[in-house]
Enzyme design. Structure first.
Site, PDB file in Angstrom:
ATOM      1  N   LYS A  53      26.031 101.094 -59.575  1.00 34.21           N
ATOM      2  CA  LYS A  53      25.671 100.853 -58.179  1.00 34.21           C
ATOM      3  C   LYS A  53      24.189 100.466 -58.075  1.00 34.21           C
ATOM      4  O   LYS A  53      23.353 101.027 -58.800  1.00 34.21           O
ATOM      5  CB  LYS A  53      25.944 102.129 -57.366  1.00 34.21           C
ATOM      6  CG  LYS A  53      25.578 102.036 -55.891  1.00 34.21           C
ATOM      7  CD  LYS A  53      26.445 101.052 -55.134  1.00 34.21           C
ATOM      8  CE  LYS A  53      25.836 100.670 -53.788  1.00 34.21           C
ATOM      9  NZ  LYS A  53      26.511  99.498 -53.198  1.00 34.21           N
ATOM     10  N   GLY A  80      25.393  98.781 -47.789  1.00 34.58           N
ATOM     11  CA  GLY A  80      23.948  98.841 -47.566  1.00 34.58           C
ATOM     12  C   GLY A  80      23.194  99.598 -48.644  1.00 34.58           C
ATOM     13  O   GLY A  80      22.260 100.350 -48.359  1.00 34.58           O
ATOM     14  N   CYS A 137      21.716  90.973 -52.338  1.00 36.94           N
ATOM     15  CA  CYS A 137      22.512  91.863 -51.493  1.00 36.94           C
ATOM     16  C   CYS A 137      22.424  91.417 -50.040  1.00 36.94           C
ATOM     17  O   CYS A 137      21.332  91.373 -49.468  1.00 36.94           O
ATOM     18  CB  CYS A 137      22.048  93.309 -51.597  1.00 36.94           C
ATOM     19  SG  CYS A 137      23.008  94.375 -50.498  1.00 36.94           S
ATOM     20  N   LYS A 172      20.971  88.477 -60.717  1.00 36.60           N
ATOM     21  CA  LYS A 172      22.240  88.284 -60.007  1.00 36.60           C
ATOM     22  C   LYS A 172      22.031  87.386 -58.797  1.00 36.60           C
ATOM     23  O   LYS A 172      21.229  87.690 -57.907  1.00 36.60           O
ATOM     24  CB  LYS A 172      22.813  89.635 -59.573  1.00 36.60           C
ATOM     25  CG  LYS A 172      24.187  89.509 -58.921  1.00 36.60           C
ATOM     26  CD  LYS A 172      24.902  90.830 -58.919  1.00 36.60           C
ATOM     27  CE  LYS A 172      26.263  90.725 -58.265  1.00 36.60           C
ATOM     28  NZ  LYS A 172      26.955  92.013 -58.296  1.00 36.60           N
ATOM     29  N   ILE A 198      29.114  85.510 -58.773  1.00 38.15           N
ATOM     30  CA  ILE A 198      28.366  85.523 -57.526  1.00 38.15           C
ATOM     31  C   ILE A 198      28.374  86.910 -56.886  1.00 38.15           C
ATOM     32  O   ILE A 198      29.324  87.677 -57.088  1.00 38.15           O
ATOM     33  CB  ILE A 198      28.936  84.506 -56.494  1.00 38.15           C
ATOM     34  CG1 ILE A 198      30.415  84.788 -56.202  1.00 38.15           C
ATOM     35  CG2 ILE A 198      28.724  83.105 -56.964  1.00 38.15           C
ATOM     36  CD1 ILE A 198      31.042  83.866 -55.132  1.00 38.15           C
ATOM     37  N   GLY A 224      36.582  89.632 -53.444  1.00 39.62           N
ATOM     38  CA  GLY A 224      38.014  89.601 -53.718  1.00 39.62           C
ATOM     39  C   GLY A 224      38.511  88.179 -53.958  1.00 39.62           C
ATOM     40  O   GLY A 224      37.733  87.222 -53.929  1.00 39.62           O
ATOM     41  N   GLY A 272      35.078  93.461 -59.826  1.00 40.82           N
ATOM     42  CA  GLY A 272      34.649  94.364 -58.769  1.00 40.82           C
ATOM     43  C   GLY A 272      35.795  94.839 -57.901  1.00 40.82           C
ATOM     44  O   GLY A 272      36.431  95.880 -58.162  1.00 40.82           O
ATOM     45  N   THR A 273      36.092  94.043 -56.887  1.00 37.56           N
ATOM     46  CA  THR A 273      37.060  94.438 -55.874  1.00 37.56           C
ATOM     47  C   THR A 273      38.432  94.779 -56.456  1.00 37.56           C
ATOM     48  O   THR A 273      39.147  95.618 -55.907  1.00 37.56           O
ATOM     49  CB  THR A 273      37.148  93.316 -54.823  1.00 37.56           C
ATOM     50  OG1 THR A 273      35.841  93.144 -54.275  1.00 37.56           O
ATOM     51  CG2 THR A 273      38.113  93.647 -53.712  1.00 37.56           C
TER      52      THR A 273
HETATM   53  C1  LIG Z   1      31.916  97.842 -51.961  1.00 38.67           C
HETATM   54  C2  LIG Z   1      31.035  96.889 -52.733  1.00 38.67           C
HETATM   55  C3  LIG Z   1      29.726  97.272 -53.063  1.00 38.67           C
HETATM   56  C4  LIG Z   1      28.895  96.408 -53.773  1.00 38.67           C
HETATM   57  N1  LIG Z   1      27.645  96.824 -54.121  1.00 38.67           N
HETATM   58  C5  LIG Z   1      26.856  96.019 -54.891  1.00 38.67           C
HETATM   59  C6  LIG Z   1      25.584  96.454 -55.364  1.00 38.67           C
HETATM   60  O1  LIG Z   1      25.149  97.586 -55.112  1.00 38.67           O
HETATM   61  N2  LIG Z   1      24.830  95.604 -56.121  1.00 38.67           N
HETATM   62  C7  LIG Z   1      25.286  94.350 -56.459  1.00 38.67           C
HETATM   63  O2  LIG Z   1      24.600  93.618 -57.159  1.00 38.67           O
HETATM   64  N3  LIG Z   1      26.508  93.923 -56.036  1.00 38.67           N
HETATM   65  C8  LIG Z   1      27.292  94.713 -55.270  1.00 38.67           C
HETATM   66  N4  LIG Z   1      28.540  94.272 -54.870  1.00 38.67           N
HETATM   67  C9  LIG Z   1      28.984  92.918 -55.237  1.00 38.67           C
HETATM   68  C10 LIG Z   1      29.893  92.925 -56.473  1.00 38.67           C
HETATM   69  O3  LIG Z   1      29.219  93.463 -57.598  1.00 38.67           O
HETATM   70  C11 LIG Z   1      30.407  91.508 -56.789  1.00 38.67           C
HETATM   71  O4  LIG Z   1      29.277  90.670 -56.998  1.00 38.67           O
HETATM   72  C12 LIG Z   1      31.219  90.910 -55.670  1.00 38.67           C
HETATM   73  O5  LIG Z   1      31.981  91.879 -55.025  1.00 38.67           O
HETATM   74  C13 LIG Z   1      32.140  89.782 -56.147  1.00 38.67           C
HETATM   75  O6  LIG Z   1      33.046  90.214 -57.148  1.00 38.67           O
HETATM   76  P1  LIG Z   1      34.540  90.767 -56.821  1.00 38.67           P
HETATM   77  O7  LIG Z   1      35.207  89.761 -55.945  1.00 38.67           O
HETATM   78  O8  LIG Z   1      35.183  90.948 -58.162  1.00 38.67           O
HETATM   79  O9  LIG Z   1      34.334  92.059 -56.121  1.00 38.67           O
HETATM   80  C14 LIG Z   1      29.379  95.121 -54.151  1.00 38.67           C
HETATM   81  C15 LIG Z   1      30.686  94.743 -53.814  1.00 38.67           C
HETATM   82  C16 LIG Z   1      31.520  95.609 -53.123  1.00 38.67           C
HETATM   83  C17 LIG Z   1      32.911  95.175 -52.794  1.00 38.67           C
END
Ligand SMILES: Cc1cc2nc3c(=O)[nH]c(=O)nc-3n(C[C@H](O)[C@H](O)[C@H](O)COP(=O)(O)O)c2cc1C
Ligand SMILES: Cc1cc2nc3c(=O)[nH]c(=O)nc-3n(C[C@H](O)[C@H](O)[C@H](O)COP(=O)(O)OP(=O)(O)OC[C@H]3O[C@@H](n4cnc5c(N)ncnc54)[C@H](O)[C@@H]3O)c2cc1C
Ligand code: FES
Lengths: 311, 271
Positions: A53, A80, A137, A172, A198, A224, A272-273
């Site tokens: 995180k 956040g 972010c 990132k 991304i 997602g 991630g998702t």
């Molecule tokens: C609930 C949630 C919290 C996230 N928190 C962070 C974070 O703290 N730092 C970060 O670089 N990306 C964060 N992300 C972004 C994910 O790491 C990732 O870049 C993004 O969700 C796209 O990938 P996915 O479609 O596989 O989730 C977060 C995504 C989600 C869904």
């Protein structure tokens, strides 16, 4: 030949800017906490690495609820950057992760250049293996994204952090820009060892009964499968613009998705998702990707990465 | 391998088949599911764990991207049958309520912290306070309390006659005060003025829980409430399900899925 030859685990071994990953699958920041919760469900050491995180200098409470909304093939979040702060992470979470033999990617966030550099400085002597600089972010007002949307700002923050960073530095990138390849070039020039992309796409949803935004924060980050085509396109654009390794992510939820990102130019991927909707996503997708390698008779991942053919 | 209670009650992904479906009230459907061993549980060779009152299942609903959290409204240890009571609140819950008998579902279960059943003993009795669909987890709590021969008294409120469910079942466990279209906490405070209250377990809409706190706080009555918040992972990793909780340094967010959903009412914010 027997399938064994192709399924041999060392086919999966991935070098990410000098760090050895047992496979190219990485749990994406913010969706996997510090790993403890999923470790109750399965042995998380099956992941190539874990990106934790986002960490800030001081603890952050995060945004008020509601912080999540569903949309077609995806979700919006506005957490956040809630986190206990980098010091607590180093003291309470990192030793456990390292003891498990996991490659740990520390996701560093901030709202000023000083904060970013201080977070990374505190991680410098820690066992974290890679620093992932989150300049993307979308969910905190001051933070991050400001640095990630112009090549000059992205370059400047990367340069400042590079000076104090002792681990490989991965930056990132945000998709909420018009020229992601330009930003990737700027951070590469400033000394980044890798880029990951991304982060989420800024979005919002409206509750038609109350006519209010569904999220208390008004906007949130879309993630997602809904964002997968955007992400794959950006991975292709960035990987053809820079020499450093590209770590791709955005909607990956199957072994075939992993392969698509790698063919488009990603050396490794983050998931991630998919963890949020399928708690067993990590081991499942790894299994699917291994089967893909066997079926396609791939015994060297480098023949897959960036192997996209012209139409 | 699977020896400690924690392991016995640890969550796993499982599949379940709907074996019966009953229309319980307007927009409310009761589903009985048979839990098949989840693929992970099967790998570990473990029997599925017994859920406790207050815990929930995070259910993958066909047609919806995110899972939906639903309380365990009953569980039969012998047969491994799970009862869920679902109110049609929107797209996902309506789809779940519309599934035919025989449908198969993927669920992550059991999750969350239960009501502190062990505390009831020191109070001698438990008082159930429920609003609408909030009765679902409390039917399970009331049943388990009554099986332990603990006194159960219930206060339940529903919007109107068509939404009433579960009252006959509650009556098997002890006296029930039914409030239709009114304020259940008013009835509760009347009774509290004449009778020493038991330990309170409550679930319902936020305004009801807020009113409950106003009833309990001045009298020093202990109550535990089950909260609702929109969820992602359901296991504590994504931090989207937070609710405001009073903490020693003022205020903190806690995860409804992993720190709750059951909280001591005295620590809940109800902003
Ligand atoms: C609930 C949630 C919290 C996230 N928190 C962070 C974070 O703290 N730092 C970060 O670089 N990306 C964060 N992300 C972004 C994910 O790491 C990732 O870049 C993004 O969700 C796209 O990938 P996915 O479609 O596989 O989730 C977060 C995504 C989600 C869904
Ligand atoms: C721990 C817990 C236990 C619950 N137990 C039950 C139960 O036993 N029976 C029952 O009928 N309902 C229960 N709920 C509420 C139930 O989860 C929601 O009614 C359901 O998620 C609504 O989904 P929807 O698609 O129908 O509504 P929509 O409004 O279309 O849903 C949109 C999104 O918001 C979320 N959401 C909307 N309302 C709620 C809510 N009240 N709580 C949590 N998330 C919500 C949905 O999950 C979905 O992600 C419980 C909630 C929690 C947190
Ligand atoms: S739903 Fe992910 S932390 Fe609670």
């Amino acid at each position: 030949m027997s399938e064994k030859r192709f399924a041999a685990k060392d086919v999966l071994i991935t070098d990410l800017c000098g760090v050895r990953l047992k496979n190219p699958l990485i749990a994406a920041s913010g969706t996997f906490g510090f790993g403890r919760e999923y470790d109750e469900l399965y042995d998380i050491s099956c992941w190539g690495a874990i990106s934790v995180k986002g960490l800030t200098l001081h603890p952050r409470l995060g945004n008020p609820p509601s912080r999540i909304a569903e949309s077609a093939s995806g979700m919006l979040n506005s957490v956040g950057l809630q986190n206990p702060g980098v010091d607590v992470f180093i003291r309470d979470e990192l030793p456990w992760l390292s003891a498990r033999g996991l490659v740990v990617i520390a996701n560093a966030a901030g709202s000023t250049e000083d904060e970013y550099t201080e977070v990374v400085r505190r991680l410098a002597d820690s066992p974290a293996d890679i620093i992932e600089l989150n300049i993307s972010c979308p969910n905190v007002k001051e933070g991050g994204l400001l640095f990630g949307t112009s090549p000059s700002c992205a370059g400047a923050i990367t340069k400042a952090v590079r000076r104090v960073c002792r681990q490989p530095l991965m930056v990132k990138l945000s998709p909420n820009v018009s020229d992601i390849a330009g930003i990737a070039r700027a951070v590469e020039d400033a000394g980044a060892d890798a880029v990951s992309l991304i982060n989420t796409l800024t979005g919002m949803l409206v509750d038609t009964r109350t006519r209010r935004p569904v999220l208390a924060n008004v906007t949130g980050g879309l993630s997602g499968p809904a964002i997968k085509p955007v992400a794959i396109r950006m991975v292709r654009d960035v990987s053809s613009a820079v020499k450093v390794p590209v770590v791709g992510m955005g909607g990956i939820s199957s072994g075939d998705d992993v392969a698509q990102f790698m063919i488009a130019g990603a050396s490794a991927v983050m998931i991630g998702t998919a963890n949020i909707v399928d708690p067993m996503a990590g081991p499942r997708i790894l299994g699917e990707f291994e089967r893909f390698l066997v079926e396609e008779k791939i015994d060297d991942l480098s023949t897959l990465v960036g192997s996209l053919k012209a139409k | 391998m699977m020896s400690s209670d924690k392991e016995l009650n640890s969550p796993r992904e499982r599949t379940a088949t709907i074996i019966s479906k009953i229309h319980a009230a307007s927009d409310v459907v009761e589903l009985i599911m048979e839990i098949n061993e989840g693929r992970e549980a099967a790998m570990l060779g473990s029997r599925f764990s017994s859920p406790l009152p207050g815990q929930f299942a995070h259910i993958a609903v066909p047609g919806s991207f995110l899972r939906r959290p639903l309380s365990v409204a009953g569980f039969d240890d012998e047969s491994g049958r799970l009862r869920i009571i679902v109110r049609r609140a929107g797209k996902g819950s309506s789809a779940l309520a519309s599934l035919p008998v025989g449908s198969s579902l993927n669920l992550l279960f059991p999750l969350g912290n239960p009501f502190p059943m062990e505390l009831i003993e020191s109070f001698g009795k438990v008082w159930i306070v429920a609003g609408g669909i909030g009765l679902a987890p409390l039917l399970f709590a009331a049943r388990r309390a009554s099986q332990r021969r603990l006194a159960v008294r219930s206060f339940v409120g529903f919007r109107d006659d068509t939404h009433v469910f579960g009252v006959e079942e509650l009556e098997e466990y002890g006296p029930v005060s039914l409030v239709v279209g009114g304020v259940v906490t008013e009835r509760l405070s009347e009774v509290m003025d004449r009778e020493a209250p038991g330990l309170i377990f409550a679930c319902g809409p936020a305004p009801m829980l807020g009113a409950l706190r106003l009833v309990c706080a001045p009298r020093g009555v202990r109550a535990f409430v089950s909260l609702e918040e929109r969820m992602g992972c359901g296991v504590g990793a994504c931090l989207v399900c937070n609710c405001g909780i009073k903490s020693p340094d003022g205020f903190a967010y806690k995860r409804v899925c992993a720190d709750g959903p059951v909280f001591d009412i005295s620590e809940v914010g109800f902003e």
